[in-house]
Design a protein around this motif. Sequence first.
Motif, PDB file in Angstrom:
ATOM      1  N   ARG A 127      10.460   1.092  -1.096  1.00 52.05           N
ATOM      2  CA  ARG A 127       9.450   1.306  -0.066  1.00 52.05           C
ATOM      3  C   ARG A 127      10.143   1.078   1.269  1.00 52.05           C
ATOM      4  N   ASP A 182      13.709   1.867  -7.310  1.00 53.33           N
ATOM      5  CA  ASP A 182      12.761   2.505  -6.397  1.00 53.33           C
ATOM      6  C   ASP A 182      12.642   1.698  -5.114  1.00 53.33           C
ATOM      7  N   GLU A 194       3.618   4.016  -1.514  1.00 52.97           N
ATOM      8  CA  GLU A 194       4.102   4.518  -2.791  1.00 52.97           C
ATOM      9  C   GLU A 194       5.572   4.123  -2.972  1.00 52.97           C
ATOM     10  N   TRP A 195       5.955   3.917  -4.227  1.00 54.14           N
ATOM     11  CA  TRP A 195       7.364   3.710  -4.528  1.00 54.14           C
ATOM     12  C   TRP A 195       8.073   5.064  -4.551  1.00 54.14           C
ATOM     13  N   ASN A 196       9.230   5.138  -3.912  1.00 54.35           N
ATOM     14  CA  ASN A 196      10.033   6.353  -3.893  1.00 54.35           C
ATOM     15  C   ASN A 196      11.339   6.114  -4.637  1.00 54.35           C
ATOM     16  N   GLN A 225       0.807  -1.215   0.000  1.00 51.91           N
ATOM     17  CA  GLN A 225       0.000   0.000   0.000  1.00 51.91           C
ATOM     18  C   GLN A 225       0.845   1.273   0.000  1.00 51.91           C
TER      19      GLN A 225
END
Length: 222
Positions: free
Chosen positions: A31, A29, A19-21, A17
């Motif tokens: 989490r 990317d 967001e990918w950063n 749940q």
Amino acid sequence: MELNADFTTRVVVHSDQLEWNASPMPGVDRRMLDRIGGEVARATTIVRYAPQSKFSEHTHTGGEEFIVLDGVFQDEHGDFPAGTYVRNPPTTAHTPGSALGCTIFVKLWQFDMDDRNQFRKTMADELAAPVDGVATAELHRDARETVTYSQLDGGATLENSDVGGIEVLVIAGTVSEGGDTLGKGAWLRLPEGAPLTATAGSDGAKLWMKTGHLPHAKPPAV
């Protein structure tokens, strides 16, 4: 940066749940699950490599362990398909990436600084015979921690009361624990003195677990 850095509390993160950063490397990317520090950090993270992405060569000053969750992770030491557990202790180096893309669960700066035990294991190959619907593999044990992988039949219960805290990643299936339903990608951390009672859903579950390590949690020595 501090994220879920209070090791005296119960923490649940449903990583799917989040967001990918973006990381500092294009195509990679992440989490973040817990973290103490900046880019050099004691960290627990889900990392996604896009096809043809890679990090530059680097040395693991504080050590690295990871599980390949999907795809094939690669470096100059070989190919690491889904289900592989890897420990790269302090002083090891590599150039990680993935030709076709992959996702890994990785922990950084959480080793005994004198550890030099480097290895890879296919977790399912290490499983012992099941007991009451639970088959478990001991992947690593030292004076600081124990790392295991378990496969639970539907309705089976995994219990653990090891000292030093408990950490669980749900690799597949679902379990119920402490009133929470934890699906694929869920991450649970229990503080010292809190026992684990995880009951699998009807389709069973696959769990990675580490115990005993929380008293040693501290920022990187840089």
